[in-house]
Motif scaffolding. Structure first.
Motif, PDB file in Angstrom:
ATOM      1  N   GLY A 148     -25.621 -12.546-107.571  1.00 40.97           N
ATOM      2  CA  GLY A 148     -24.277 -13.093-107.662  1.00 40.97           C
ATOM      3  C   GLY A 148     -23.243 -12.138-108.200  1.00 40.97           C
ATOM      4  N   ARG A 149     -23.661 -10.969-108.674  1.00 41.89           N
ATOM      5  CA  ARG A 149     -22.709 -10.047-109.297  1.00 41.89           C
ATOM      6  C   ARG A 149     -22.664  -8.676-108.624  1.00 41.89           C
ATOM      7  NH1 ARG A 149     -24.552 -10.435-115.383  1.00 41.89           N
ATOM      8  NH2 ARG A 149     -26.527 -10.999-114.365  1.00 41.89           N
ATOM      9  N   THR A 150     -23.815  -8.040-108.396  1.00 42.63           N
ATOM     10  CA  THR A 150     -23.792  -6.728-107.736  1.00 42.63           C
ATOM     11  C   THR A 150     -24.095  -6.829-106.242  1.00 42.63           C
ATOM     12  OG1 THR A 150     -26.121  -6.222-108.187  1.00 42.63           O
ATOM     13  CG2 THR A 150     -24.510  -5.637-109.887  1.00 42.63           C
ATOM     14  N   GLY A 151     -24.884  -7.826-105.856  1.00 45.91           N
ATOM     15  CA  GLY A 151     -25.236  -7.998-104.446  1.00 45.91           C
ATOM     16  C   GLY A 151     -24.054  -8.181-103.512  1.00 45.91           C
ATOM     17  N   PRO A 152     -23.016  -8.954-103.906  1.00 48.83           N
ATOM     18  CA  PRO A 152     -21.889  -9.158-102.989  1.00 48.83           C
ATOM     19  C   PRO A 152     -21.199  -7.882-102.546  1.00 48.83           C
ATOM     20  CG  PRO A 152     -21.834 -10.815-104.715  1.00 48.83           C
ATOM     21  CD  PRO A 152     -22.913  -9.833-105.086  1.00 48.83           C
ATOM     22  N   TRP A 153     -21.261  -6.838-103.366  1.00 48.30           N
ATOM     23  CA  TRP A 153     -20.670  -5.555-102.993  1.00 48.30           C
ATOM     24  C   TRP A 153     -21.704  -4.590-102.418  1.00 48.30           C
ATOM     25  CZ3 TRP A 153     -15.693  -4.750-102.337  1.00 48.30           C
ATOM     26  CH2 TRP A 153     -14.753  -5.477-103.074  1.00 48.30           C
ATOM     27  N   GLY A 154     -22.966  -5.015-102.348  1.00 45.54           N
ATOM     28  CA  GLY A 154     -24.005  -4.165-101.777  1.00 45.54           C
ATOM     29  C   GLY A 154     -24.574  -3.140-102.738  1.00 45.54           C
ATOM     30  N   ASP A 187     -25.207   4.438-107.809  1.00 45.59           N
ATOM     31  CA  ASP A 187     -26.097   5.298-107.026  1.00 45.59           C
ATOM     32  C   ASP A 187     -26.994   4.543-106.054  1.00 45.59           C
ATOM     33  OD1 ASP A 187     -25.290   7.741-108.030  1.00 45.59           O
ATOM     34  OD2 ASP A 187     -26.706   7.701-109.705  1.00 45.59           O
ATOM     35  N   ILE A 188     -27.230   3.253-106.276  1.00 43.39           N
ATOM     36  CA  ILE A 188     -28.231   2.521-105.502  1.00 43.39           C
ATOM     37  C   ILE A 188     -27.557   1.433-104.668  1.00 43.39           C
ATOM     38  CG2 ILE A 188     -30.451   1.331-105.612  1.00 43.39           C
ATOM     39  CD1 ILE A 188     -30.522   2.224-108.617  1.00 43.39           C
ATOM     40  N   ARG A 189     -27.785   1.470-103.364  1.00 42.06           N
ATOM     41  CA  ARG A 189     -27.207   0.471-102.468  1.00 42.06           C
ATOM     42  C   ARG A 189     -28.289  -0.488-101.992  1.00 42.06           C
ATOM     43  NH1 ARG A 189     -21.874   1.564-101.208  1.00 42.06           N
ATOM     44  NH2 ARG A 189     -22.007  -0.677-100.865  1.00 42.06           N
ATOM     45  N   VAL A 190     -27.853  -1.679-101.585  1.00 45.28           N
ATOM     46  CA  VAL A 190     -28.802  -2.689-101.117  1.00 45.28           C
ATOM     47  C   VAL A 190     -28.160  -3.567-100.054  1.00 45.28           C
ATOM     48  CG1 VAL A 190     -28.182  -4.421-102.874  1.00 45.28           C
ATOM     49  CG2 VAL A 190     -30.483  -4.445-101.884  1.00 45.28           C
ATOM     50  N   ALA A 191     -28.964  -3.953 -99.077  1.00 43.78           N
ATOM     51  CA  ALA A 191     -28.583  -4.961 -98.089  1.00 43.78           C
ATOM     52  C   ALA A 191     -29.584  -6.108 -98.241  1.00 43.78           C
ATOM     53  CB  ALA A 191     -28.621  -4.392 -96.683  1.00 43.78           C
ATOM     54  N   THR A 192     -29.083  -7.311 -98.455  1.00 43.59           N
ATOM     55  CA  THR A 192     -29.930  -8.448 -98.804  1.00 43.59           C
ATOM     56  C   THR A 192     -29.761  -9.593 -97.815  1.00 43.59           C
ATOM     57  OG1 THR A 192     -29.859  -7.922-101.163  1.00 43.59           O
ATOM     58  CG2 THR A 192     -30.392 -10.182-100.578  1.00 43.59           C
ATOM     59  N   THR A 193     -30.893 -10.201 -97.447  1.00 43.71           N
ATOM     60  CA  THR A 193     -30.873 -11.443 -96.671  1.00 43.71           C
ATOM     61  C   THR A 193     -31.891 -12.399 -97.284  1.00 43.71           C
ATOM     62  OG1 THR A 193     -32.516 -10.587 -95.107  1.00 43.71           O
ATOM     63  CG2 THR A 193     -30.185 -10.338 -94.504  1.00 43.71           C
ATOM     64  N   TRP A 194     -31.648 -13.680 -97.101  1.00 42.87           N
ATOM     65  CA  TRP A 194     -32.587 -14.726 -97.512  1.00 42.87           C
ATOM     66  C   TRP A 194     -32.749 -15.686 -96.342  1.00 42.87           C
ATOM     67  CZ3 TRP A 194     -32.463 -20.049 -97.787  1.00 42.87           C
ATOM     68  CH2 TRP A 194     -33.489 -20.671 -98.508  1.00 42.87           C
ATOM     69  N   VAL A 253     -33.251  -1.178 -99.850  1.00 48.80           N
ATOM     70  CA  VAL A 253     -32.653  -0.409-100.939  1.00 48.80           C
ATOM     71  C   VAL A 253     -32.580   1.058-100.536  1.00 48.80           C
ATOM     72  CG1 VAL A 253     -32.867   0.182-103.388  1.00 48.80           C
ATOM     73  CG2 VAL A 253     -33.701  -2.036-102.559  1.00 48.80           C
ATOM     74  N   SER A 254     -31.506   1.723-100.904  1.00 47.89           N
ATOM     75  CA  SER A 254     -31.388   3.156-100.602  1.00 47.89           C
ATOM     76  C   SER A 254     -30.806   3.898-101.797  1.00 47.89           C
ATOM     77  CB  SER A 254     -30.504   3.381 -99.366  1.00 47.89           C
ATOM     78  OG  SER A 254     -29.213   2.843 -99.548  1.00 47.89           O
ATOM     79  N   ARG A 255     -31.340   5.117-102.017  1.00 50.45           N
ATOM     80  CA  ARG A 255     -30.850   5.971-103.103  1.00 50.45           C
ATOM     81  C   ARG A 255     -31.199   7.413-102.787  1.00 50.45           C
ATOM     82  NH1 ARG A 255     -32.896   7.573-108.980  1.00 50.45           N
ATOM     83  NH2 ARG A 255     -33.407   9.341-107.625  1.00 50.45           N
ATOM     84  N   LYS A 256     -30.388   8.341-103.230  1.00 51.04           N
ATOM     85  CA  LYS A 256     -30.713   9.756-103.060  1.00 51.04           C
ATOM     86  C   LYS A 256     -32.010  10.070-103.807  1.00 51.04           C
ATOM     87  CE  LYS A 256     -26.061  11.687-102.464  1.00 51.04           C
ATOM     88  NZ  LYS A 256     -25.047  12.617-103.031  1.00 51.04           N
ATOM     89  N   LEU A 257     -32.821  10.939-103.231  1.00 52.03           N
ATOM     90  CA  LEU A 257     -34.020  11.381-103.929  1.00 52.03           C
ATOM     91  C   LEU A 257     -33.661  12.043-105.259  1.00 52.03           C
ATOM     92  CD1 LEU A 257     -36.037  12.925-100.959  1.00 52.03           C
ATOM     93  CD2 LEU A 257     -36.558  10.790-102.155  1.00 52.03           C
ATOM     94  N   VAL A 258     -32.621  12.843-105.234  1.00 57.97           N
ATOM     95  CA  VAL A 258     -32.170  13.554-106.429  1.00 57.97           C
ATOM     96  C   VAL A 258     -30.686  13.249-106.641  1.00 57.97           C
ATOM     97  CG1 VAL A 258     -31.848  15.797-107.524  1.00 57.97           C
ATOM     98  CG2 VAL A 258     -33.854  15.397-106.081  1.00 57.97           C
ATOM     99  N   THR A 259     -30.371  12.559-107.744  1.00 58.28           N
ATOM    100  CA  THR A 259     -28.977  12.204-108.030  1.00 58.28           C
ATOM    101  C   THR A 259     -28.320  13.176-108.991  1.00 58.28           C
ATOM    102  OG1 THR A 259     -29.502  10.821-109.954  1.00 58.28           O
ATOM    103  CG2 THR A 259     -29.573   9.764-107.774  1.00 58.28           C
ATOM    104  N   GLY A 260     -29.126  13.876-109.788  1.00 57.83           N
ATOM    105  CA  GLY A 260     -28.573  14.801-110.765  1.00 57.83           C
ATOM    106  C   GLY A 260     -28.190  14.156-112.082  1.00 57.83           C
ATOM    107  N   SER A 261     -28.313  12.837-112.197  1.00 57.55           N
ATOM    108  CA  SER A 261     -27.949  12.151-113.432  1.00 57.55           C
ATOM    109  C   SER A 261     -29.124  12.138-114.407  1.00 57.55           C
ATOM    110  CB  SER A 261     -27.531  10.710-113.130  1.00 57.55           C
ATOM    111  OG  SER A 261     -27.396   9.957-114.330  1.00 57.55           O
ATOM    112  N   LYS A 262     -28.860  12.378-115.673  1.00 56.34           N
ATOM    113  CA  LYS A 262     -29.915  12.352-116.689  1.00 56.34           C
ATOM    114  C   LYS A 262     -30.418  10.933-116.947  1.00 56.34           C
ATOM    115  CE  LYS A 262     -26.818  12.066-120.719  1.00 56.34           C
ATOM    116  NZ  LYS A 262     -26.424  12.727-121.992  1.00 56.34           N
TER     117      LYS A 262
END
Length: 348
Positions: free
Chosen positions: A184-190, A284-291, A300-309
C-alpha cells in the motif's frame, strides 16, 4: 526447511561447481539454495516470460505469522535470473486476500469520519486494517555473525516492547540489506523499499525502530499521513472515488491529491496517507506486482552492483549469498518466515 548446504564446503568445491555450469549446479546444490540463471536479455516483468522456464525454483515454507486464512503460514517459490549487470527475481506465494486497506477513513452513519484501526492493537501491531508486505534480509559482506546458521532469527530480539521483537544485528560493523515491499505504500509506485539493519539497540525514545533504517534518499519518505480537518479528511485522490467498491485506492499518490470534497455516502472509505516515489539509494529496487486467485506474483529487479555501502553487492558471481524471506498478510509486524537461512548462487 529440509537439508541445509554444509557450511564447511571449500572455496575449491564452489569453484568446481561454478565451472560445471548452471545445469550441474542445479543438480548439486542443497534444497535451500536458489540458483540465478544467466540470461542474455532482461525478462519482461511477468511470470509468463520464457526466461523463467530455465530458472530452478526454490520452494520455501513460511510459518509463524498472522492471518493467511487463519493458518499464519504460506508457501513461496522463488526464481532468479541475471544479465551482465542486473538481477531479477520472481517471487510467488499464496495469500487468500489482497490487502491494502491500511488505516482508512470511513464515513459514519451520522456523517462524521473515523479512522479505522485494529481494536486489539496496543501499539504497532495492527492485523486488521493494514497491508500485505514481504521482506528479504541479506548480510552485507557476510558481516552478520550467526546468520548462516540461524537466518533472520539472529536479528530478532523479543521482549522489548513490541510484538515479534526488534531487528538489530549482534554487534557494531554487522549490517544487513533489507528489501521491504509494502503493497500500500511502495508498491503503487513500483518500488521495494531499500532499507538496512545495523547494531542499534532498541530504546523507546532514542531509537524506537532499533536497527531498522532506510537507505539515504529524499526527504518525504515512502508515505505521509494526513489528518482529519474540521472532522473530514484533508485530501483525497482527484478521481473522488471510494476505495471500498468505488474503484478508488487506499492511498493517494503524491501529486494526484485535491482538497477533500465530501460527496461520499455512509460506509465509504478513503485514504489517510500520501505515497511518495522513492529517491536516491532508497530507490534501487523495482517491483511489478500482481495478485490473482489468491497468489501474489512479484517480479523484482536490482543492479548486481549498486555501489552503496547499505546494499549487498553481487560483485562476485562465484560467491554464495545468504538471505532470509518473510511475508506479511495484512499484518504490521506478525510475519511468516522460514526457519533456516536461504542462499543464492549464480549459474554460469
Amino acid at each position: 526447511m529440509n537439508a541445509r548446504l554444509p557450511l564447511s564446503i571449500s572455496a575449491i568445491a564452489w569453484a568446481a561447481l561454478a565451472l560445471t555450469g548452471c545445469k550441474a549446479i542445479q543438480e548439486q546444490v542443497a534444497p535451500n539454495t536458489l540458483v540465478a540463471a544467466k540470461v542474455a536479455a532482461a525478462p519482461a516483468l511477468s511470470a509468463a516470460d520464457p526466461a523463467w522456464a530455465n530458472a530452478r525454483p526454490l520452494a520455501v515454507e513460511l510459518t509463524g505469522g498472522a492471518n493467511f486464512g487463519g493458518t499464519g503460514k504460506t508457501n513461496a517459490t522463488i526464481k532468479a535470473v541475471y544479465t551482465a549487470d542486473m538481477l531479477y527475481m520472481l517471487l510467488q506465494y499464496a495469500d487468500p486476500t489482497k490487502s491494502e486497506r491500511r488505516g482508512p477513513y470511513q464515513k459514519q452513519a451520522d456523517g462524521t469520519w473515523k479512522k479505522l484501526a485494529d481494536p486489539a492493537d496496543k501499539g504497532g501491531d495492527d492485523n486488521v486494517y493494514y497491508e500485505d508486505k514481504w521482506a528479504m534480509i541479506w548480510p552485507i559482506d557476510n558481516s552478520i555473525k550467526g546468520f548462516e546458521e540461524q537466518g533472520c532469527a539472529v536479528l530478532c530480539h523479543q521482549g522489548q516492547g513490541k510484538p515479534y521483537g526488534n531487528k538489530y544485528t549482534p554487534a557494531e560493523g554487522q549490517i544487513g540489506d533489507m528489501w521491504h515491499m509494502k503493497s500500500g505504500r511502495t508498491g503503487p509506485w513500483g518500488f521495494v523499499d531499500d532499507q538496512y539493519v545495523d547494531h542499534t539497540r532498541y530504546d523507546a525514545k532514542a531509537s524506537p525502530n532499533a536497527g531498522r533504517k532506510s537507505d539515504p534518499g529524499g526527504t518525504l519518505g515512502e508515505y505521509n499521513s494526513f489528518p482529519l480537518v474540521n472532522g473530514k479528511p484533508q485530501f483525497m485522490s482527484r478521481d473522488g472515488k471510494a476505495a471500498n467498491g468505488g474503484g478508488g485506492t487506499y492511498y493517494v499518490k503524491r501529486g494526484e491529491e485535491v482538497p477533500f470534497n465530501d460527496s461520499f455516502k455512509a460506509g465509504d472509505e478513503v485514504a489517510s496517507y500520501f505515497v511518495n516515489p522513492l529517491q536516491g539509494d532508497r530507490a534501487d529496487i523495482r517491483v511489478a506486482t500482481t495478485w490473482n486467485n489468491g497468489v501474489y506474483t512479484h517480479v523484482v529487479s536490482r543492479k548486481l552492483v549498486t555501489g552503496s555501502k547499505f546494499d549487498v553487492q553481487f560483485a562476485n558471481l562465484g560467491a554464495r549469498y545468504a538471505f532470509g524471506l518473510a511475508a506479511f498478510d495484512n499484518a504490521q509486524v506478525r510475519h511468516a518466515t522460514s526457519d533456516d537461512a536461504l542462499f543464492m548462487v549464480f549459474g554460469r
